[in-house]
Design a protein around this motif. Structure first.
Motif, short mmCIF file in Angstrom:
data_model
loop_
_atom_site.label_atom_id
_atom_site.label_comp_id
_atom_site.label_asym_id
_atom_site.label_seq_id
_atom_site.Cartn_x
_atom_site.Cartn_y
_atom_site.Cartn_z
N SER A 53 -10.40 -7.18 -9.10
CA SER A 53 -11.08 -6.13 -9.88
C SER A 53 -10.19 -5.67 -11.04
N SER A 54 -8.97 -6.22 -11.12
CA SER A 54 -8.00 -5.71 -12.12
C SER A 54 -6.95 -6.78 -12.41
N ILE A 112 -4.08 -9.43 -13.04
CA ILE A 112 -3.94 -10.89 -12.96
C ILE A 112 -5.13 -11.52 -12.23
N ASN A 158 -4.10 -13.19 -4.29
CA ASN A 158 -3.52 -12.45 -5.41
C ASN A 158 -3.29 -10.97 -5.11
N TYR A 198 8.84 -5.79 -1.34
CA TYR A 198 8.15 -6.67 -2.28
C TYR A 198 8.84 -8.04 -2.32
N THR A 244 4.20 -8.89 -16.37
CA THR A 244 2.86 -9.22 -16.85
C THR A 244 2.10 -7.94 -17.16
N THR A 270 -0.28 -5.61 -16.84
CA THR A 270 -1.35 -5.18 -15.92
C THR A 270 -1.11 -3.73 -15.49
P1 NAD Z 1 -3.14 -4.66 -10.31
O1 NAD Z 1 -2.69 -3.37 -9.70
O2 NAD Z 1 -3.65 -4.69 -11.70
O3 NAD Z 1 -4.27 -5.32 -9.37
C1 NAD Z 1 -4.13 -5.37 -7.99
C2 NAD Z 1 -5.43 -5.79 -7.38
O4 NAD Z 1 -5.25 -5.86 -5.95
C3 NAD Z 1 -6.58 -4.79 -7.62
O5 NAD Z 1 -7.79 -5.51 -7.75
C4 NAD Z 1 -6.60 -3.98 -6.34
O6 NAD Z 1 -7.87 -3.39 -6.03
C5 NAD Z 1 -6.23 -5.06 -5.33
N1 NAD Z 1 -5.71 -4.53 -4.07
C6 NAD Z 1 -4.65 -3.72 -3.87
N2 NAD Z 1 -4.52 -3.44 -2.56
C7 NAD Z 1 -5.52 -4.10 -1.93
C8 NAD Z 1 -5.93 -4.20 -0.58
N3 NAD Z 1 -5.32 -3.52 0.42
N4 NAD Z 1 -7.02 -4.97 -0.28
C9 NAD Z 1 -7.68 -5.62 -1.27
N5 NAD Z 1 -7.34 -5.56 -2.55
C10 NAD Z 1 -6.27 -4.80 -2.88
O7 NAD Z 1 -1.90 -5.65 -10.10
P2 NAD Z 1 -1.46 -7.02 -10.84
O8 NAD Z 1 -0.27 -6.73 -11.65
O9 NAD Z 1 -2.63 -7.71 -11.42
O10 NAD Z 1 -0.94 -7.83 -9.57
C11 NAD Z 1 -1.64 -8.91 -8.99
C12 NAD Z 1 -0.65 -9.77 -8.21
O11 NAD Z 1 0.30 -10.29 -9.12
C13 NAD Z 1 0.11 -9.00 -7.14
O12 NAD Z 1 0.26 -9.81 -6.00
C14 NAD Z 1 1.45 -8.75 -7.80
O13 NAD Z 1 2.48 -8.62 -6.85
C15 NAD Z 1 1.60 -10.03 -8.62
N6 NAD Z 1 2.56 -9.93 -9.73
C16 NAD Z 1 2.38 -9.01 -10.74
C17 NAD Z 1 3.33 -8.96 -11.77
C18 NAD Z 1 3.20 -7.99 -12.93
O14 NAD Z 1 4.15 -7.86 -13.71
N7 NAD Z 1 2.08 -7.31 -13.11
C19 NAD Z 1 4.42 -9.83 -11.76
C20 NAD Z 1 4.55 -10.74 -10.72
C21 NAD Z 1 3.61 -10.79 -9.71
#
Ligand code: NAD
Length: 269
Positions: free
Chosen positions: A22-23, A25, A99, A164, A197, A199
């Motif tokens: 929903s958000s 990545i 994800n 993490y 990233t 986000t």
């Molecule tokens: P975000 O906060 O934009 O999105 C997170 C998503 O996960 C949302 O859709 C949220 O509703 C969902 N979510 C959270 N808890 C949940 C649960 N208990 N059950 C179901 N859905 C749940 O975050 P993002 O930055 O897009 O991160 C996505 C992935 O990428 C994560 O695994 C994060 O660790 C990884 N990541 C992000 C970065 C970064 O810099 N943003 C870097 C490396 C890895």
């Protein structure tokens, strides 16, 4: 080898389940898969009316079928709800993108136990529970793609990110085992390891960093990026979506058991 494009759509009619889409990545990956013709099941914590609107917009933009299921993946029951919903809607799962993820930052000595448990539950356990449910479907179809969104923190550590880092390192180990167990079944299992990233998850960290250092959001973003990676900008989530599309393509059928950084040379140090 010729690339089979299926009339322009590399993933036409494949069913893709993207957790936490929903958000950020997850949403960007869902979009890239939908643009390649995949039918997408989206998921997140957002209530159904909000999530369904996000899926409706993506369907309109991509021309692909997109649905949404609100399910909290921190429990196996939440995972079962999501997978059952996907099977009910589409009959199978061809592509699973693990994800969904959360973050909490604190030194080990102060790390609240409940936050540790929550991060391991969402960032690691959910990937196991989802994978275990979809593997029999992929084995039956003789084709499957598993992509786990790990992180640079699956490869290196940073202070205050113990849970993490533990979860993201664990995800890479888990993915490698799945790759070994499925290599002769038309299934691949790989990790993508993003750096900073652009986000909402990162923006929350930027806000805290800005407050702590009395900086503007722009200064704080630049400071965070430069503290780790020589590449000067945040990574565009769409680039991670494009890498996911490649890993789902038939060209990548021998690519399994990998952990691919997309991190502006963070882990090249
Ligand atoms: P975000 O906060 O934009 O999105 C997170 C998503 O996960 C949302 O859709 C949220 O509703 C969902 N979510 C959270 N808890 C949940 C649960 N208990 N059950 C179901 N859905 C749940 O975050 P993002 O930055 O897009 O991160 C996505 C992935 O990428 C994560 O695994 C994060 O660790 C990884 N990541 C992000 C970065 C970064 O810099 N943003 C870097 C490396 C890895």
């Amino acid at each position: 080898m010729d690339i089979e494009f299926n009339g322009g759509y590399m993933l036409k009619n494949k069913v893709a389940l993207v957790t936490g889409s929903s958000s950020g990545i997850g949403l960007a990956i869902a979009k890239q898969l939908a643009l390649q013709g995949a039918r997408v099941m989206m998921n997140g914590l957002e209530a159904d009316d909000i999530g369904k609107e996000i899926a409706r917009q993506l369907a309109e933009e991509s021309g692909a079928e997109c649905h949404y299921c609100c399910a909290d993946l921190s429990s196996a029951a939440g995972v079962d709800l999501l997978i059952d919903h996907c099977i009910e809607q589409y009959g199978t799962v061809d592509i699973l993108i693990n994800n969904a993820g959360i973050q909490f930052v604190s030194p080990v000595t102060d790390f609240p136990r409940a936050q540790w448990d929550a991060i391991i539950a969402v960032n690691l356990n959910a990937a196991f529970h989802c994978t275990q449910r979809v593997l029999p479907l992929m084995e039956r179809n003789g084709w499957g793609r598993l992509i786990h969104i790990s992180s640079v923190h699956g490869m290196v550590a940073s202070v205050n990110k113990s849970a993490y880092c533990a979860a993201k390192h664990g995800l890479i180990g888990f993915s490698k085992v799945v790759a070994l167990e499925t290599a002769d079944k038309g299934i691949t299992s790989n990790c993508i390891c993003p750096g900073w990233t652009d986000t909402p998850l990162l923006n929350d960290q930027v806000k805290v960093f800005a407050q702590q250092n009395n900086q503007t959001l722009e200064e704080a973003t630049r400071g965070l990026v430069h503290s780790k990676a020589p590449y000067p900008d945040l990574i565009d989530p769409a680039a991670i979506g494009a890498l996911a599309v490649y890993l789902c393509s038939d060209m990548a059928k021998a690519m399994t058991g990998t952990a691919l950084p997309i991190d502006g040379a963070w882990t090249a140090h």
